[in-house]
Design an enzyme around this catalytic site. Sequence first.
Site, PDB file in Angstrom:
ATOM      1  N   HIS A 134     -10.134  41.471  -1.370  1.00 58.92           N
ATOM      2  CA  HIS A 134     -10.037  39.963  -0.997  1.00 58.92           C
ATOM      3  C   HIS A 134      -9.283  39.873   0.210  1.00 58.92           C
ATOM      4  CE1 HIS A 134     -10.410  39.855  -5.435  1.00 58.92           C
ATOM      5  NE2 HIS A 134     -11.435  39.075  -5.101  1.00 58.92           N
ATOM      6  N   LYS A 190     -22.180  32.560   0.871  1.00 58.80           N
ATOM      7  CA  LYS A 190     -21.949  33.818   0.863  1.00 58.80           C
ATOM      8  C   LYS A 190     -23.269  34.630   1.476  1.00 58.80           C
ATOM      9  CE  LYS A 190     -24.797  34.263  -3.479  1.00 58.80           C
ATOM     10  NZ  LYS A 190     -25.124  34.931  -4.593  1.00 58.80           N
ATOM     11  N   CYS A 195      -9.584  39.062  -8.532  1.00 59.32           N
ATOM     12  CA  CYS A 195      -8.741  37.944  -7.597  1.00 59.32           C
ATOM     13  C   CYS A 195      -7.818  37.090  -8.224  1.00 59.32           C
ATOM     14  CB  CYS A 195     -10.232  37.064  -7.279  1.00 59.32           C
ATOM     15  SG  CYS A 195     -11.765  37.280  -7.961  1.00 59.32           S
ATOM     16  N   HIS A 205     -14.099  37.247  -0.749  1.00 57.89           N
ATOM     17  CA  HIS A 205     -14.383  38.143  -1.895  1.00 57.89           C
ATOM     18  C   HIS A 205     -15.464  39.122  -1.474  1.00 57.89           C
ATOM     19  CE1 HIS A 205     -12.747  35.400  -5.162  1.00 57.89           C
ATOM     20  NE2 HIS A 205     -13.170  34.518  -4.346  1.00 57.89           N
ATOM     21  N   ARG A 233     -15.732  43.263 -18.939  1.00 60.22           N
ATOM     22  CA  ARG A 233     -16.617  41.969 -18.806  1.00 60.22           C
ATOM     23  C   ARG A 233     -17.710  42.205 -20.287  1.00 60.22           C
ATOM     24  NH1 ARG A 233     -18.784  41.108 -12.872  1.00 60.22           N
ATOM     25  NH2 ARG A 233     -16.553  40.825 -11.928  1.00 60.22           N
ATOM     26  N   ASP A 266     -13.632  46.339  -4.632  1.00 66.26           N
ATOM     27  CA  ASP A 266     -13.262  45.030  -4.570  1.00 66.26           C
ATOM     28  C   ASP A 266     -12.203  44.976  -3.462  1.00 66.26           C
ATOM     29  OD1 ASP A 266     -13.478  42.524  -5.175  1.00 66.26           O
ATOM     30  OD2 ASP A 266     -12.309  42.672  -6.874  1.00 66.26           O
ATOM     31  N   GLN A 274     -14.719  48.197  -9.420  1.00 65.07           N
ATOM     32  CA  GLN A 274     -15.556  47.755  -8.072  1.00 65.07           C
ATOM     33  C   GLN A 274     -14.903  48.249  -6.838  1.00 65.07           C
ATOM     34  OE1 GLN A 274     -15.443  43.403  -8.501  1.00 65.07           O
ATOM     35  NE2 GLN A 274     -17.667  43.546  -9.184  1.00 65.07           N
TER      36      GLN A 274
HETATM   37 ZN   LIG Z   1     -12.834  38.044  -6.198  1.00 59.77          ZN
END
Ligand SMILES: [Zn+2]
Length: 670
Positions: free
Chosen positions: A409, A489, A358, A535, A387, A407, A405
């Site tokens: 946005h 969420k 992000c 997200h 991580r 992922d 991911q």
């Molecule tokens: Zn994010």
Amino acid sequence: MTSIHNAGKPAFFIFGEQETMEALAETVTVTLPDGSTRKIPAGTSLRAVAEGIGPRLAKDALAGKIDGKVVDLAAPVLRDAKIEIVTPKSPDALELYRHSTAHLTANAVKRLFPTVQIGIGPAIENGYYYDFNPERPFTPEDLAAIEAEMKKIVAEDNPVERLEMSKDEAIKIFEGQNDKLKVEIIRGIPDDRVSCYRQKDFIDLCRGPHVPSTGKLGVFKLTHTAGAYWKGDEKNPMLQRIYAACFVSQKELDEHLKRLEEARARDHRKLGKELDLFSFHPLAPASPFFHPKGALLYNGLIAFLREEYRRRGYEEVVTPQIFDAELFKISGHYANYKENMYFTEVEEREFGVKPMNCPGHYLLYQTRLWSYRDLPVRFADFGRLHRYELSGVTAGLTRVRSFSQDDAHIFTPLEKVESEIFAFLEFVDFVYGTFGFTEVEISLGLRPEKRIGADALWDKGEAALAAALTKAGRPHVVTPGDGAFYGPKIDFRVRDAIGRPWQLGTIQCDFSQPENFDLTYIGEDGGKHRPVVLHRAILGSLERFLGILIEHTGGNFPFWIAPVQAVVLPVSDRFAEKGRDVAAKLSAAGLRVECDDRNEKLGAKIRRAEMMKAPCMLVVGEKEAEAGTVAVRLRHGGDAGTMSLDAFLAAAGRAVAARVQELTTEVKDR
Ligand SMILES: [Zn+2]
Ligand SMILES: [Zn+2]
């Protein structure tokens, strides 16, 4: 071993709470679950009440409830109360039954290993455990012997009695049988009096309640042992913990053991090795190496999502791996997430390796001016993330330090959050359905206690999420307080082929990062506005998803994504050349094909292909070589007939396009 008989009968012997004798003289009224009432002499035991109701109930009774509290069947009713008899069918039975079976285990262990000290034995999910301090670790043979002894005690049908006594008396008993751990527990209890439970030759400190006799038990299976520190403290001695599966009915136990067996067979760490998909190396802790076949699966996932991104208005971006620590100070990661991040210093500047995409996407968003007409804009990123996770936990894919991911946005005006969520729900269904995850559980997490952003924003965000779920007709549970600190969420959980739940996707509203990064767009009114950031991920970490997919499919990957879709099997060396030729043609047409041209018997080649869990085998012998055909054997369906190479290719092409689990004759016919 000092048995309880030698320890002498404790001076005090009553059930339940201490009451004055006067109270026992009266009559009390009990209310049964069906609402009916009965008058009984005060002090009547629940067992007697059950006998009064009917012999069947008395026979089934495991315990009772007085005003909602589960107590022994022998407990007396001392005042007006709502009562209930607990039978194996009652929801309260399971814990009682498991914990009573834990006592049974300790009873058997004490008989077989008289010097063993006993710890504690609570009920847990699917069973119970009991901690012991034996002279040597228990072996599998020991477990079998303990189990046999437990069955013996069940057959003895020994009454289980509650004994109440002073702490000193209890300490004397447990010192007498050299149970130092129990003595330690008793000394830690603040009350003056404690309760113990005795079943013939065994006594255990316990609050209770318990089943009335050992004959009520018997449905259990000792599964394994593990080391466990006394009281969970590594400064304390290491004890041996015996784990057991335990249910009230044999059927449930059998089902559970079958599930365990299935789970073991599907373990992705085991299959990952057998199918040559991935490995780990101590020089890169918790960071998987994907071998060629594992990488085919990995890239297959990405290719699938990329195609969907193109169809659904997402734009893929590629962003840096390492940023000046300043970025993570703005995003708040530096203050709140630092212990999970990797840092490095170059040219006296501190840099952080990104744990999430992000912050980079916010910088990307800032590179130009946006109008309301441009939004929503959806940045997708398969960037590698790092991580820090504690090392040495597993050799599996479920908790890794290096991963990526699916992922993305979404930057959107608040008004369009609802339609974005709606579209996302459809996307999620499509992706999960493709992998055969048909049971999806949804939860809507609302504002937590600790949060940022104005309540008016939260109102709108929560309403948008709820409205989208309602409009889509999606049942969901609302979990107040479960939202992220920056916004509400929706989480998605799937159940795999053997019913285990896995948390996968999420979509989260974020009102705070647009503030931190001063993200804006020009609205219809010509003024500057703040977008909302969503997200979202559907599979989550691709590494973890692959682990789940391996266990869900047991390594029988869907035909369209299988690393090897077909294995060509020449029946003998004479047809090896022809076999390689077939494989080359199919590969050129885009299928993932191997040719097993080893000088082996056909049976051995078929067994190897089955071990590889190849969705199909193409046998090439004399007849096929002459006619230019292949004899098709399917993974689960067996013989699917002989067909021309072109016909096979067409069927395979349709199966890939339809992303089917199995290449079948129906696909062939379609
Ligand atoms: Zn994010
Ligand atoms: Zn107990």
